[in-house]
Scaffold this motif. Sequence first.
Motif, PDB file in Angstrom:
ATOM      1  N   VAL A 263      14.454  48.093 -25.311  1.00 17.28           N
ATOM      2  CA  VAL A 263      15.385  48.641 -24.319  1.00 17.28           C
ATOM      3  C   VAL A 263      16.418  47.592 -23.929  1.00 17.28           C
ATOM      4  CG1 VAL A 263      15.552  49.803 -22.082  1.00 17.28           C
ATOM      5  CG2 VAL A 263      13.535  50.141 -23.501  1.00 17.28           C
ATOM      6  N   ASN A 264      16.087  46.325 -24.140  1.00 13.87           N
ATOM      7  CA  ASN A 264      16.995  45.225 -23.821  1.00 13.87           C
ATOM      8  C   ASN A 264      17.740  44.719 -25.053  1.00 13.87           C
ATOM      9  OD1 ASN A 264      18.012  43.368 -21.784  1.00 13.87           O
ATOM     10  ND2 ASN A 264      16.806  41.762 -22.795  1.00 13.87           N
ATOM     11  N   ALA A 265      17.548  45.397 -26.172  1.00 10.74           N
ATOM     12  CA  ALA A 265      18.145  44.973 -27.443  1.00 10.74           C
ATOM     13  C   ALA A 265      19.433  45.754 -27.715  1.00 10.74           C
ATOM     14  CB  ALA A 265      17.148  45.175 -28.579  1.00 10.74           C
ATOM     15  N   SER A 266      20.078  45.442 -28.819  1.00 10.83           N
ATOM     16  CA  SER A 266      21.287  46.160 -29.221  1.00 10.83           C
ATOM     17  C   SER A 266      21.411  46.165 -30.733  1.00 10.83           C
ATOM     18  CB  SER A 266      22.536  45.517 -28.599  1.00 10.83           C
ATOM     19  OG  SER A 266      22.702  44.189 -29.073  1.00 10.83           O
ATOM     20  N   ILE A 267      22.199  47.101 -31.227  1.00  7.25           N
ATOM     21  CA  ILE A 267      22.452  47.212 -32.654  1.00  7.25           C
ATOM     22  C   ILE A 267      23.795  46.565 -32.971  1.00  7.25           C
ATOM     23  CG2 ILE A 267      22.896  48.801 -34.562  1.00  7.25           C
ATOM     24  CD1 ILE A 267      21.035  50.787 -33.238  1.00  7.25           C
ATOM     25  N   GLU A 268      23.798  45.639 -33.909  1.00  6.17           N
ATOM     26  CA  GLU A 268      25.032  45.010 -34.386  1.00  6.17           C
ATOM     27  C   GLU A 268      25.060  45.136 -35.902  1.00  6.17           C
ATOM     28  OE1 GLU A 268      25.618  41.073 -32.976  1.00  6.17           O
ATOM     29  OE2 GLU A 268      25.401  41.616 -30.850  1.00  6.17           O
ATOM     30  N   GLY A 269      25.887  46.061 -36.370  1.00  8.95           N
ATOM     31  CA  GLY A 269      25.928  46.324 -37.807  1.00  8.95           C
ATOM     32  C   GLY A 269      24.625  46.932 -38.277  1.00  8.95           C
ATOM     33  N   GLU A 270      23.970  46.256 -39.196  1.00  6.61           N
ATOM     34  CA  GLU A 270      22.685  46.729 -39.696  1.00  6.61           C
ATOM     35  C   GLU A 270      21.531  45.901 -39.137  1.00  6.61           C
ATOM     36  OE1 GLU A 270      22.901  46.718 -43.927  1.00  6.61           O
ATOM     37  OE2 GLU A 270      24.326  48.388 -44.027  1.00  6.61           O
ATOM     38  N   GLU A 271      21.808  45.163 -38.060  1.00  9.73           N
ATOM     39  CA  GLU A 271      20.780  44.309 -37.466  1.00  9.73           C
ATOM     40  C   GLU A 271      20.492  44.733 -36.024  1.00  9.73           C
ATOM     41  OE1 GLU A 271      21.583  40.072 -39.781  1.00  9.73           O
ATOM     42  OE2 GLU A 271      22.521  40.427 -37.834  1.00  9.73           O
ATOM     43  N   ILE A 272      19.273  44.453 -35.584  1.00 13.86           N
ATOM     44  CA  ILE A 272      18.877  44.660 -34.197  1.00 13.86           C
ATOM     45  C   ILE A 272      18.763  43.292 -33.534  1.00 13.86           C
ATOM     46  CG2 ILE A 272      17.112  45.533 -32.625  1.00 13.86           C
ATOM     47  CD1 ILE A 272      16.295  47.516 -34.783  1.00 13.86           C
ATOM     48  N   VAL A 273      19.441  43.118 -32.428  1.00 19.25           N
ATOM     49  CA  VAL A 273      19.434  41.846 -31.709  1.00 19.25           C
ATOM     50  C   VAL A 273      18.485  41.960 -30.520  1.00 19.25           C
ATOM     51  CG1 VAL A 273      20.811  40.139 -30.470  1.00 19.25           C
ATOM     52  CG2 VAL A 273      21.827  41.410 -32.381  1.00 19.25           C
ATOM     53  N   TYR A 274      17.366  41.216 -30.587  1.00 16.71           N
ATOM     54  CA  TYR A 274      16.412  41.169 -29.479  1.00 16.71           C
ATOM     55  C   TYR A 274      16.693  39.924 -28.639  1.00 16.71           C
ATOM     56  CZ  TYR A 274      13.719  44.767 -31.943  1.00 16.71           C
ATOM     57  OH  TYR A 274      13.325  45.927 -32.567  1.00 16.71           O
ATOM     58  N   ARG A 275      16.461  40.022 -27.339  1.00 19.62           N
ATOM     59  CA  ARG A 275      16.784  38.920 -26.428  1.00 19.62           C
ATOM     60  C   ARG A 275      15.583  38.566 -25.566  1.00 19.62           C
ATOM     61  NH1 ARG A 275      20.901  42.689 -26.531  1.00 19.62           N
ATOM     62  NH2 ARG A 275      22.913  41.909 -27.288  1.00 19.62           N
ATOM     63  N   ASP A 276      15.434  37.280 -25.275  1.00 22.35           N
ATOM     64  CA  ASP A 276      14.363  36.850 -24.378  1.00 22.35           C
ATOM     65  C   ASP A 276      14.898  36.602 -22.973  1.00 22.35           C
ATOM     66  OD1 ASP A 276      15.832  34.562 -24.697  1.00 22.35           O
ATOM     67  OD2 ASP A 276      14.155  33.292 -25.340  1.00 22.35           O
ATOM     68  N   TYR A 277      16.101  37.039 -22.703  1.00 23.70           N
ATOM     69  CA  TYR A 277      16.703  36.944 -21.379  1.00 23.70           C
ATOM     70  C   TYR A 277      17.221  38.324 -20.986  1.00 23.70           C
ATOM     71  CZ  TYR A 277      21.039  36.879 -24.101  1.00 23.70           C
ATOM     72  OH  TYR A 277      22.045  37.184 -24.976  1.00 23.70           O
ATOM     73  N   VAL A 278      17.456  38.508 -19.698  1.00 23.43           N
ATOM     74  CA  VAL A 278      17.951  39.788 -19.197  1.00 23.43           C
ATOM     75  C   VAL A 278      19.195  39.544 -18.346  1.00 23.43           C
ATOM     76  CG1 VAL A 278      17.443  41.864 -17.863  1.00 23.43           C
ATOM     77  CG2 VAL A 278      15.610  40.735 -19.153  1.00 23.43           C
ATOM     78  N   ASP A 279      20.327  40.041 -18.806  1.00 27.14           N
ATOM     79  CA  ASP A 279      21.565  40.014 -18.034  1.00 27.14           C
ATOM     80  C   ASP A 279      21.826  41.442 -17.550  1.00 27.14           C
ATOM     81  OD1 ASP A 279      21.827  37.345 -18.541  1.00 27.14           O
ATOM     82  OD2 ASP A 279      23.400  37.563 -20.062  1.00 27.14           O
ATOM     83  N   VAL A 280      21.579  41.682 -16.270  1.00 25.82           N
ATOM     84  CA  VAL A 280      21.637  43.040 -15.732  1.00 25.82           C
ATOM     85  C   VAL A 280      23.035  43.350 -15.191  1.00 25.82           C
ATOM     86  CG1 VAL A 280      20.689  44.663 -14.048  1.00 25.82           C
ATOM     87  CG2 VAL A 280      19.197  42.982 -15.142  1.00 25.82           C
ATOM     88  N   SER A 281      23.645  44.379 -15.721  1.00 22.62           N
ATOM     89  CA  SER A 281      24.920  44.872 -15.196  1.00 22.62           C
ATOM     90  C   SER A 281      24.626  45.827 -14.041  1.00 22.62           C
ATOM     91  CB  SER A 281      25.702  45.608 -16.286  1.00 22.62           C
ATOM     92  OG  SER A 281      25.930  44.791 -17.412  1.00 22.62           O
ATOM     93  N   VAL A 282      25.243  45.573 -12.892  1.00 16.03           N
ATOM     94  CA  VAL A 282      25.037  46.435 -11.728  1.00 16.03           C
ATOM     95  C   VAL A 282      26.376  47.027 -11.306  1.00 16.03           C
ATOM     96  CG1 VAL A 282      22.961  45.299 -10.870  1.00 16.03           C
ATOM     97  CG2 VAL A 282      25.188  44.395 -10.228  1.00 16.03           C
ATOM     98  N   ALA A 283      26.388  48.328 -11.107  1.00 15.48           N
ATOM     99  CA  ALA A 283      27.621  48.999 -10.715  1.00 15.48           C
ATOM    100  C   ALA A 283      27.852  48.813  -9.226  1.00 15.48           C
ATOM    101  CB  ALA A 283      27.536  50.482 -11.051  1.00 15.48           C
ATOM    102  N   VAL A 284      29.044  48.307  -8.854  1.00 13.51           N
ATOM    103  CA  VAL A 284      29.424  48.147  -7.450  1.00 13.51           C
ATOM    104  C   VAL A 284      30.781  48.802  -7.245  1.00 13.51           C
ATOM    105  CG1 VAL A 284      28.116  46.023  -7.157  1.00 13.51           C
ATOM    106  CG2 VAL A 284      30.505  45.900  -7.862  1.00 13.51           C
ATOM    107  N   SER A 285      31.029  49.219  -6.018  1.00 17.83           N
ATOM    108  CA  SER A 285      32.264  49.927  -5.706  1.00 17.83           C
ATOM    109  C   SER A 285      33.397  48.948  -5.441  1.00 17.83           C
ATOM    110  CB  SER A 285      32.047  50.824  -4.481  1.00 17.83           C
ATOM    111  OG  SER A 285      33.220  51.547  -4.174  1.00 17.83           O
ATOM    112  N   ALA A 286      34.554  49.218  -6.049  1.00 16.78           N
ATOM    113  CA  ALA A 286      35.757  48.409  -5.864  1.00 16.78           C
ATOM    114  C   ALA A 286      36.910  49.342  -5.507  1.00 16.78           C
ATOM    115  CB  ALA A 286      36.073  47.619  -7.137  1.00 16.78           C
ATOM    116  N   PRO A 287      38.024  48.805  -4.986  1.00 17.92           N
ATOM    117  CA  PRO A 287      39.149  49.660  -4.598  1.00 17.92           C
ATOM    118  C   PRO A 287      39.659  50.557  -5.716  1.00 17.92           C
ATOM    119  CG  PRO A 287      39.449  47.453  -3.727  1.00 17.92           C
ATOM    120  CD  PRO A 287      38.244  47.395  -4.616  1.00 17.92           C
ATOM    121  N   ASN A 288      39.602  50.089  -6.964  1.00 22.09           N
ATOM    122  CA  ASN A 288      40.115  50.874  -8.083  1.00 22.09           C
ATOM    123  C   ASN A 288      39.032  51.672  -8.785  1.00 22.09           C
ATOM    124  OD1 ASN A 288      42.735  49.963  -7.701  1.00 22.09           O
ATOM    125  ND2 ASN A 288      42.400  48.145  -8.953  1.00 22.09           N
TER     126      ASN A 288
END
Length: 416
Positions: A263-288
Amino acid sequence: MATDVVVPTLGESITEATLGQWLKKPGEAVKVDEPIASLETDKVAVEVPSPVAGVIGELVVNEGDTVNVGAVIARIEAGAAAATSATPAVEDRTAVGKAEAAAPAEPASAPVEETGDALTLSPSVRRAVLEYGVDPSKIRGTGKDGRVTKDDVVAAAKSQPKPAATAPAASPAAAAPVASNAGGRNEERVKMTRLRQTVAKRLKEAQNTAAMLTTFNDVDMTAVIEARNKYKDLFEKKHGVRLGFMGFFVKAACMALKDIPSVNASIEGEEIVYRDYVDVSVAVSAPNGLVVPVIRNAETLTVAGIEKTIGDFGKRAKEGKLSMEDMKGGTFTISNGGVFGSLMSTPIINPPQSGVLGLHRIEDRPVVRDGQVVVRPMMYLALSYDHRLIDGREAVTFLVALKNAIEDPTRLLIDL
């Protein structure tokens, strides 16, 4: 001698922007580093500061034009600031002297309008001024260097309810246009901002590329609410930030992502990139609109560290000070639609990420506990994921792990 104002470096891989609004007009004096224009990029709005003190000369581009990094957008006449600042002062004194004989009230307000902060308001504040119909020159700014913020405009509007309520009654002529337009079918065409264009493009690409599927679960928020109510005062006193629910969910998500790494991985071309770190994107409200800054290495942070980071993002988002670096990357996204009252949704993943967790509003619902029907504060959870990479079993297992951690926060302490 004129000094060129150029488009600054906007971040990695960003080569162009849209000139959203001029904050200064030709002939107006500017100070060093004073914002003169607002640029809209694919991710954030960026203010262009003046490189020198002087007077705005030629505006090379128009609002709405696309400009490249390094391109000249305006010219500043250096050395003219002193002359121009002195001349208006003499003119103002003369004008006031003449006007005092006829109408003392008007000269008193004119200089305020001439020198107020309204001329250097950010785009979001300008829209708020128009929306609420307040005079920005009479608002005391609480932002950096005394600049007026959107919250200042809203507060000023709330403190003046009587004029807004009595205006239609006091001016019958003003009520006539409202009545004449009551049955109208008006339209307004507004060009999409670069940010909105990019969001639309990326979301459509996500639908066209990923095999998206959403799985749901619900979570009993009783334990987290009790813990929050019990410790929120001590937490704020010690850490200087309020204890919210996002700290628990980010921490629980990091644990679940460690157990289900796809669930923390991604597909790049024909490879799967697994990560041992978690960079969490959080949605916050901005004027635009909503922006998605990233909590780096969230798996290493405490709940307090997570709450501090989110609080800082929220503050800077309102002030329009989030940078490109704040938005870059991200391996997993959490979107909290519950703050707006959402009961349930199917969030769209943010490529190249493979998963996004949707949180929703908390409401009391009847549930069965130990054979008895009881009322509990419940929340629906939604996990949208790329089925090319994540199997249904893994998606469901992730949600169950997160649910267990929220319903029994002790698991967050013992990593279970």
